[in-house]
Design a protein around this motif. Structure first.
Motif, PDB file in Angstrom:
ATOM      1  N   ARG A   6      -9.053   6.801   8.480  1.00 50.74           N
ATOM      2  CA  ARG A   6      -8.208   7.480   9.314  1.00 50.74           C
ATOM      3  C   ARG A   6      -6.782   7.455   8.724  1.00 50.74           C
ATOM      4  O   ARG A   6      -6.352   6.553   8.464  1.00 50.74           O
ATOM      5  N   ARG A   7      -6.237   8.717   8.303  1.00 48.27           N
ATOM      6  CA  ARG A   7      -4.986   8.892   7.844  1.00 48.27           C
ATOM      7  C   ARG A   7      -3.941   8.393   8.582  1.00 48.27           C
ATOM      8  O   ARG A   7      -2.701   7.870   8.036  1.00 48.27           O
ATOM      9  N   THR A   8      -3.939   8.395  10.045  1.00 48.70           N
ATOM     10  CA  THR A   8      -2.830   7.879  10.812  1.00 48.70           C
ATOM     11  C   THR A   8      -2.965   6.258  11.248  1.00 48.70           C
ATOM     12  O   THR A   8      -2.160   5.828  11.818  1.00 48.70           O
ATOM     13  N   PHE A   9      -3.869   5.629  10.455  1.00 49.02           N
ATOM     14  CA  PHE A   9      -4.308   4.397  10.723  1.00 49.02           C
ATOM     15  C   PHE A   9      -2.988   3.249  10.178  1.00 49.02           C
ATOM     16  O   PHE A   9      -2.625   3.525   9.007  1.00 49.02           O
ATOM     17  N   SER A  10      -2.273   2.494  10.997  1.00 45.76           N
ATOM     18  CA  SER A  10      -1.248   1.560  10.546  1.00 45.76           C
ATOM     19  C   SER A  10      -1.604   0.358  11.226  1.00 45.76           C
ATOM     20  O   SER A  10      -1.333  -0.182  12.220  1.00 45.76           O
ATOM     21  N   PRO A  11      -2.237  -0.490  10.312  1.00 44.93           N
ATOM     22  CA  PRO A  11      -2.698  -2.022  10.586  1.00 44.93           C
ATOM     23  C   PRO A  11      -1.692  -2.851  10.659  1.00 44.93           C
ATOM     24  O   PRO A  11      -0.645  -2.391  10.042  1.00 44.93           O
ATOM     25  N   TYR A  12      -1.569  -4.041  11.060  1.00 41.63           N
ATOM     26  CA  TYR A  12      -0.635  -5.052  11.102  1.00 41.63           C
ATOM     27  C   TYR A  12      -0.663  -5.426   9.661  1.00 41.63           C
ATOM     28  O   TYR A  12       0.464  -5.721   8.877  1.00 41.63           O
ATOM     29  N   ASP A  20      -0.355   1.078  -0.356  1.00 39.36           N
ATOM     30  CA  ASP A  20       0.035   2.371  -0.441  1.00 39.36           C
ATOM     31  C   ASP A  20      -0.033   3.292   0.994  1.00 39.36           C
ATOM     32  O   ASP A  20      -1.172   3.737   1.391  1.00 39.36           O
ATOM     33  N   ASN A  21       1.038   3.024   1.493  1.00 46.02           N
ATOM     34  CA  ASN A  21       1.312   3.645   3.172  1.00 46.02           C
ATOM     35  C   ASN A  21       0.878   5.191   3.040  1.00 46.02           C
ATOM     36  O   ASN A  21       0.120   5.511   4.012  1.00 46.02           O
ATOM     37  N   ALA A  22       1.207   5.918   1.890  1.00 42.51           N
ATOM     38  CA  ALA A  22       1.214   7.435   2.054  1.00 42.51           C
ATOM     39  C   ALA A  22      -0.323   7.559   1.923  1.00 42.51           C
ATOM     40  O   ALA A  22      -0.608   8.787   2.417  1.00 42.51           O
ATOM     41  N   GLN A  23      -0.986   6.835   1.358  1.00 41.35           N
ATOM     42  CA  GLN A  23      -2.548   7.165   0.797  1.00 41.35           C
ATOM     43  C   GLN A  23      -3.355   6.091   1.700  1.00 41.35           C
ATOM     44  O   GLN A  23      -4.481   6.372   1.737  1.00 41.35           O
ATOM     45  N   ASN A  24      -2.875   5.302   2.674  1.00 38.49           N
ATOM     46  CA  ASN A  24      -3.362   4.618   3.684  1.00 38.49           C
ATOM     47  C   ASN A  24      -4.672   3.817   2.734  1.00 38.49           C
ATOM     48  O   ASN A  24      -5.660   3.698   3.212  1.00 38.49           O
ATOM     49  N   SER A  25      -4.053   3.075   1.634  1.00 37.40           N
ATOM     50  CA  SER A  25      -4.840   2.348   0.785  1.00 37.40           C
ATOM     51  C   SER A  25      -4.061   0.970   0.412  1.00 37.40           C
ATOM     52  O   SER A  25      -3.109   0.905   0.534  1.00 37.40           O
ATOM     53  N   GLN A  77     -13.086   4.756  15.459  1.00 41.21           N
ATOM     54  CA  GLN A  77     -13.512   3.758  14.406  1.00 41.21           C
ATOM     55  C   GLN A  77     -13.078   3.925  13.228  1.00 41.21           C
ATOM     56  O   GLN A  77     -12.974   4.899  12.761  1.00 41.21           O
ATOM     57  N   VAL A  78     -12.614   2.900  12.459  1.00 42.38           N
ATOM     58  CA  VAL A  78     -12.063   3.060  11.305  1.00 42.38           C
ATOM     59  C   VAL A  78     -12.882   2.462  10.359  1.00 42.38           C
ATOM     60  O   VAL A  78     -13.632   1.274  10.462  1.00 42.38           O
ATOM     61  N   GLN A  79     -13.264   3.214   9.178  1.00 47.43           N
ATOM     62  CA  GLN A  79     -13.892   2.627   8.127  1.00 47.43           C
ATOM     63  C   GLN A  79     -12.990   2.482   6.996  1.00 47.43           C
ATOM     64  O   GLN A  79     -12.141   3.041   6.680  1.00 47.43           O
ATOM     65  N   LEU A  80     -13.855   1.293   6.069  1.00 43.13           N
ATOM     66  CA  LEU A  80     -12.926   1.147   4.886  1.00 43.13           C
ATOM     67  C   LEU A  80     -13.922   1.161   3.652  1.00 43.13           C
ATOM     68  O   LEU A  80     -15.068   0.730   3.842  1.00 43.13           O
ATOM     69  N   LEU A  81     -13.309   1.887   2.664  1.00 44.59           N
ATOM     70  CA  LEU A  81     -14.204   2.073   1.570  1.00 44.59           C
ATOM     71  C   LEU A  81     -13.624   1.359   0.281  1.00 44.59           C
ATOM     72  O   LEU A  81     -12.367   1.761  -0.063  1.00 44.59           O
TER      73      LEU A  81
END
Length: 129
Positions: A26-32, A73-78, A1-5
Protein backbone atom coordinates in the motif's frame (compact mmCIF):
# COMPACT_ATOMS: atom_id res chain seq x y z
CA UNK A 1 -4.73 -5.52 4.37
CA UNK A 2 -1.06 -4.66 3.94
CA UNK A 3 1.29 -7.14 2.35
CA UNK A 4 5.05 -7.11 2.78
CA UNK A 5 7.35 -8.51 0.13
CA UNK A 6 10.96 -9.31 0.98
CA UNK A 7 13.81 -9.74 -1.48
CA UNK A 8 17.58 -9.95 -1.50
CA UNK A 9 18.29 -13.14 0.37
CA UNK A 10 20.71 -15.73 -0.91
CA UNK A 11 23.99 -17.53 -0.36
CA UNK A 12 27.09 -15.60 0.66
CA UNK A 13 30.48 -16.50 2.03
CA UNK A 14 31.39 -15.60 5.59
CA UNK A 15 32.64 -12.03 5.65
CA UNK A 16 30.48 -11.07 2.69
CA UNK A 17 27.50 -8.75 2.38
CA UNK A 18 23.85 -8.90 1.42
CA UNK A 19 21.15 -6.27 1.18
CA UNK A 20 17.60 -7.23 2.02
CA UNK A 21 14.65 -5.15 0.90
CA UNK A 22 11.01 -5.10 1.95
CA UNK A 23 8.27 -3.27 0.09
CA UNK A 24 4.73 -2.66 1.30
CA UNK A 25 1.76 -3.22 -0.96
CA UNK A 26 0.00 0.00 0.00
CA UNK A 27 1.61 3.23 -1.20
CA UNK A 28 -0.03 5.40 1.44
CA UNK A 29 0.89 3.11 4.31
CA UNK A 30 2.78 4.86 7.12
CA UNK A 31 3.50 2.43 9.92
CA UNK A 32 4.84 3.50 13.27
CA UNK A 33 7.85 1.26 12.63
CA UNK A 34 9.23 -1.46 10.41
CA UNK A 35 11.66 -4.13 11.43
CA UNK A 36 13.57 -7.26 10.53
CA UNK A 37 13.48 -10.46 12.52
CA UNK A 38 15.28 -13.72 11.89
CA UNK A 39 14.44 -17.31 12.63
CA UNK A 40 16.98 -20.10 12.50
CA UNK A 41 15.89 -23.75 12.31
CA UNK A 42 14.59 -24.99 15.65
CA UNK A 43 14.82 -21.57 17.26
CA UNK A 44 12.41 -18.78 18.09
CA UNK A 45 12.07 -15.66 16.01
CA UNK A 46 14.60 -13.01 17.06
CA UNK A 47 14.73 -9.25 16.66
CA UNK A 48 17.41 -7.91 14.31
CA UNK A 49 16.74 -4.23 13.64
CA UNK A 50 13.93 -1.68 13.51
CA UNK A 51 13.33 1.83 12.24
CA UNK A 52 10.69 4.34 13.32
CA UNK A 53 9.01 5.52 10.12
CA UNK A 54 8.55 9.21 10.98
CA UNK A 55 11.83 9.95 12.76
CA UNK A 56 14.26 7.42 11.34
CA UNK A 57 15.24 6.33 14.83
CA UNK A 58 16.80 2.88 14.71
CA UNK A 59 17.38 0.01 17.10
CA UNK A 60 19.56 -3.05 16.69
CA UNK A 61 20.18 -6.36 18.36
CA UNK A 62 23.56 -6.39 20.06
CA UNK A 63 24.71 -9.22 17.80
CA UNK A 64 24.43 -7.09 14.65
CA UNK A 65 25.47 -3.64 15.87
CA UNK A 66 28.25 -2.26 13.71
CA UNK A 67 27.58 -4.82 10.96
CA UNK A 68 23.96 -4.29 9.90
CA UNK A 69 22.22 -1.07 8.92
CA UNK A 70 18.47 -0.61 8.59
CA UNK A 71 17.09 2.23 6.51
CA UNK A 72 13.64 3.41 5.49
CA UNK A 73 12.75 4.74 2.06
CA UNK A 74 9.53 6.60 2.77
CA UNK A 75 9.00 7.58 -0.87
CA UNK A 76 9.11 3.94 -1.98
CA UNK A 77 7.41 2.54 1.14
CA UNK A 78 10.37 0.26 1.58
CA UNK A 79 12.83 -0.72 4.24
CA UNK A 80 16.29 -2.13 3.64
CA UNK A 81 18.75 -4.10 5.71
CA UNK A 82 22.39 -3.84 4.68
CA UNK A 83 24.25 -6.78 6.17
CA UNK A 84 28.04 -6.67 6.20
CA UNK A 85 30.66 -8.98 7.68
CA UNK A 86 28.19 -11.84 7.66
CA UNK A 87 28.88 -14.75 9.96
CA UNK A 88 27.60 -18.34 9.80
CA UNK A 89 25.50 -17.53 12.88
CA UNK A 90 23.57 -14.97 10.81
CA UNK A 91 22.13 -17.70 8.60
CA UNK A 92 18.35 -17.82 8.98
CA UNK A 93 15.08 -16.87 7.37
CA UNK A 94 14.71 -13.11 7.65
CA UNK A 95 11.24 -11.65 8.04
CA UNK A 96 10.12 -8.11 7.42
CA UNK A 97 7.53 -6.72 9.84
CA UNK A 98 5.47 -3.55 10.11
CA UNK A 99 3.25 -2.04 12.75
CA UNK A 100 -0.08 -0.41 12.04
CA UNK A 101 -0.01 3.39 11.88
CA UNK A 102 -0.11 5.00 15.32
CA UNK A 103 1.63 7.72 17.31
CA UNK A 104 3.01 7.63 20.81
CA UNK A 105 4.43 10.23 23.15
CA UNK A 106 6.10 7.47 25.13
CA UNK A 107 9.02 5.25 24.10
CA UNK A 108 7.91 2.16 22.23
CA UNK A 109 9.70 -1.14 22.62
CA UNK A 110 10.63 -1.98 19.05
CA UNK A 111 12.26 -5.32 19.77
CA UNK A 112 9.16 -7.36 20.58
CA UNK A 113 7.47 -9.26 17.80
CA UNK A 114 4.06 -8.63 19.37
CA UNK A 115 4.31 -4.96 18.38
CA UNK A 116 4.11 -5.81 14.68
CA UNK A 117 0.84 -6.38 12.86
CA UNK A 118 2.04 -7.33 9.40
CA UNK A 119 4.66 -9.87 8.37
CA UNK A 120 6.29 -10.93 5.15
CA UNK A 121 6.84 -14.54 4.17
CA UNK A 122 10.58 -14.39 4.76
CA UNK A 123 13.73 -14.60 2.70
CA UNK A 124 16.49 -17.15 3.27
CA UNK A 125 20.01 -16.03 4.09
CA UNK A 126 22.70 -18.71 3.95
CA UNK A 127 26.28 -18.02 5.02
CA UNK A 128 28.97 -20.50 4.00
CA UNK A 129 32.32 -20.95 5.74
Amino acid sequence: QVQLLESGGGLVQAGGSLRLSCTTSRRTFSPYAMAWFLQAPGKEREFVAAVVWSSGTTDYADSVKGRFTISADNAQNSVHLQMNSLEPEDAAVYYCAATRPFSSQYPVLLTTAHLYDYWGRGTQVTVST
